[in-house]
Design a protein around this motif. Structure first.
Motif, PDB file in Angstrom:
ATOM      1  N   VAL A  94      55.169  64.848  18.668  1.00 22.73           N
ATOM      2  CA  VAL A  94      55.333  65.395  19.030  1.00 22.73           C
ATOM      3  C   VAL A  94      54.431  66.366  17.518  1.00 22.73           C
ATOM      4  N   GLY A 140      51.477  59.466  23.015  1.00 15.33           N
ATOM      5  CA  GLY A 140      51.368  60.173  24.355  1.00 15.33           C
ATOM      6  C   GLY A 140      51.748  61.144  24.010  1.00 15.33           C
ATOM      7  N   ASP A 141      52.839  61.654  25.152  1.00 18.08           N
ATOM      8  CA  ASP A 141      54.265  62.343  24.858  1.00 18.08           C
ATOM      9  C   ASP A 141      55.799  61.923  24.126  1.00 18.08           C
ATOM     10  N   ARG A 142      55.487  60.987  23.480  1.00 18.40           N
ATOM     11  CA  ARG A 142      56.242  60.520  22.500  1.00 18.40           C
ATOM     12  C   ARG A 142      56.095  60.968  21.265  1.00 18.40           C
ATOM     13  N   TYR A 155      48.836  61.120  18.741  1.00 19.77           N
ATOM     14  CA  TYR A 155      49.041  61.367  20.261  1.00 19.77           C
ATOM     15  C   TYR A 155      48.851  60.211  21.372  1.00 19.77           C
ATOM     16  N   SER A 169      52.241  67.962  21.910  1.00 19.41           N
ATOM     17  CA  SER A 169      52.919  69.035  22.367  1.00 19.41           C
ATOM     18  C   SER A 169      53.124  69.419  21.153  1.00 19.41           C
ATOM     19  N   CYS A 219      58.122  56.371  17.947  1.00 17.08           N
ATOM     20  CA  CYS A 219      58.144  58.054  18.796  1.00 17.08           C
ATOM     21  C   CYS A 219      58.151  58.815  17.399  1.00 17.08           C
TER      22      CYS A 219
END
Length: 276
Positions: A46, A42-44, A38, A73, A19
């Motif tokens: 930001v 992915g969503d890990r 990303y 994000s 992350c």
């Protein structure tokens, strides 16, 4: 090493991180980092943009649009470098204090989110220039995957194009404080003045440019091959009137042409402080 191998190495770095929080300005470098992060995490992953007086509102909006297109994000934080006299007095290591403020803001946020790494968009070419901000970031544990893999600015643009990022050829847009010669105090009105002057020229169709601010004088820098066309096609009295409306007294055109980091030409080893 061929570019595809560098891309795979870049992906491997993010896979090992698991992350990551991206220090995301919306420039081509940090946008590529955000895209690859990303794609891998992915969503890990930001992206976090620092909103400050030295960032044009148009650049912040670009950052929002690009992050949304990538899917990552996106968060916005406030930084307060303008409250630090070590920054506003504009010493040759001004960038050190700017990046110190940035990473002193991002590192606690990363910890709060459970992210072990803050990642920036420093590329291999940046390591060859005087960039005191890089030292500040390293002191705070930030990582620079592009530089780690040896990806240059030209390769950033090539990779961005291959990955389908429409802003792959976006001109570099360093912070507005870089428009002032070292030693000239930086104030909010001065930043706003030079920022609006550059936006005015961009709306006239000139994309790669700088407006350097030296006292009450605006010095316009354009690629040298564009200067003749600029003089011939621009309503110069209207331009001067606009710049004077913004607060400049004099308006000049730099015949040497645009050069990124031009104000570093005055630096000698004796003038570069050792920051501990």
């Amino acid at each position: 090493m061929v570019l595809v191998e560098k891309l795979e190495q870049l992906k491997s770095i993010f896979a090992e991180m698991e992350c990551a929080l991206i220090a995301y300005s919306g420039g081509v470098d940090s946008t590529l980092v955000a895209k690859v992060a990303y794609d891998v995490l992915g969503d890990r992953a930001v992206a976090v943009t620092a909103e400050s007086a030295s960032l044009l509102p148009e650049e912040l909006e670009d950052a929002r649009i690009q992050a949304a297109a990538i899917g990552i994000s996106h968060r916005i934080v406030q930084t307060q470098e303008m409250e630090n006299p070590n920054y506003t007095s504009n010493p040759v290591n001004r960038c050190y204090f700017c990046k110190s403020e940035l990473h002193d803001t991002l590192k606690p946020l990363a910890r709060q989110m459970g992210y072990p790494y803050v990642v920036d968009g420093v590329n291999a070419d940046d390591l060859r220039d005087y960039r005191p901000g890089i030292q500040a970031a390293k002191e705070r544990g930030a990582r620079s995957p592009l530089a780690e893999v040896g990806i240059t600015k030209a390769e950033v643009r090539e990779l961005s194009q291959k990955l389908g990022l429409p802003w792959w050829d976006k001109p570099a847009q360093p912070c507005l404080s870089s428009r002032f010669p070292y030693g000239e105090e930086i104030t909010l009105p001065k930043l706003q003045r030079v920022g609006r002057a550059e936006v005015y020229l961009q709306k006239l169709g000139w994309k790669t440019l700088r407006v350097r601010s030296v006292g009450d004088t605006a010095k316009i820098e354009l690629p040298v091959e564009q200067i003749q066309n600029f003089v011939a096609s621009t309503d110069l009295p209207a331009l001067v009137s606009k710049f004077q409306e913004l607060g400049f007294v004099y308006v000049t055109l730099d015949l040497e042409g645009f050069q990124s980091g031009k104000l570093n030409q005055v630096l000698t080893p004796a003038k570069i402080p050792v920051t501990s």
